[in-house]
Design an enzyme around this catalytic site. Sequence first.
Site, PDB file in Angstrom:
ATOM      1  N   HIS A  60       0.844  -1.191   0.000  1.00  0.00           N
ATOM      2  CA  HIS A  60       0.000   0.000   0.000  1.00  0.00           C
ATOM      3  C   HIS A  60       0.884   1.247   0.000  1.00  0.00           C
ATOM      4  O   HIS A  60       2.043   1.210   0.429  1.00  0.00           O
ATOM      5  CB  HIS A  60      -0.897   0.020   1.238  1.00  0.00           C
ATOM      6  CG  HIS A  60      -1.980  -1.007   1.219  1.00  0.00           C
ATOM      7  ND1 HIS A  60      -3.032  -0.974   2.093  1.00  0.00           N
ATOM      8  CD2 HIS A  60      -2.180  -2.100   0.439  1.00  0.00           C
ATOM      9  CE1 HIS A  60      -3.844  -1.994   1.857  1.00  0.00           C
ATOM     10  NE2 HIS A  60      -3.330  -2.699   0.852  1.00  0.00           N
ATOM     11  N   GLU A 101       0.874   3.827   1.898  1.00  0.00           N
ATOM     12  CA  GLU A 101       1.358   4.187   3.231  1.00  0.00           C
ATOM     13  C   GLU A 101       2.553   3.328   3.637  1.00  0.00           C
ATOM     14  O   GLU A 101       3.528   3.842   4.200  1.00  0.00           O
ATOM     15  CB  GLU A 101       0.250   4.006   4.286  1.00  0.00           C
ATOM     16  CG  GLU A 101      -0.979   4.831   4.037  1.00  0.00           C
ATOM     17  CD  GLU A 101      -2.080   4.075   3.301  1.00  0.00           C
ATOM     18  OE1 GLU A 101      -3.255   4.309   3.611  1.00  0.00           O
ATOM     19  OE2 GLU A 101      -1.761   3.270   2.393  1.00  0.00           O
ATOM     20  N   CYS A 133      -2.312  -0.642   7.536  1.00  0.00           N
ATOM     21  CA  CYS A 133      -1.484   0.558   7.487  1.00  0.00           C
ATOM     22  C   CYS A 133      -1.546   1.324   8.808  1.00  0.00           C
ATOM     23  O   CYS A 133      -0.532   1.839   9.280  1.00  0.00           O
ATOM     24  CB  CYS A 133      -1.904   1.434   6.320  1.00  0.00           C
ATOM     25  SG  CYS A 133      -1.560   0.668   4.709  1.00  0.00           S
TER      26      CYS A 133
END
Length: 147
Positions: free
Chosen positions: A56, A58, A89
């Site tokens: 992801h 993040e 995350c």
Amino acid sequence: MINPFTDEYFMKKALQEAAMAFDKDEIPVGAVIVIDNKVIASSHNLTELLHDVTAHAEMQSITAAANYLGGKYLIGCTLYVTLEPCQMCAGALYWSQISRIVYGATDENRGFVKMGTQLHPKTKVVSGVLAAEAADVMKRFFKEKRK
């Protein structure tokens, strides 16, 4: 003197990252991490390209920022991300002890708020910064997927 480095300024940088993800046929989420008004990490989703569910935006930014700083804690840093972080995350952000999270669009189904995921007690959260723009990118992406 007016400070040009507002939350909107840095969210626009995250939106540029989301556009790059969109162009790569990745879910269009972008993120930047800032310390002292300096971007030290920028990224976007890479889950399809890397065949990695943890890639992801993040997570990519956390790793890059930690490498830049030479340590695992992101104290004094702000994450700008176009979509509310998921619980994975948020968990990583908890452990990084990031000082501030600013996100655009709310993820009403999978966001950390809905999932009840805790952030570090010292982490401040600002939501809804350029939310309409962030949501629009997501809507366009999924509209194209459903054609």
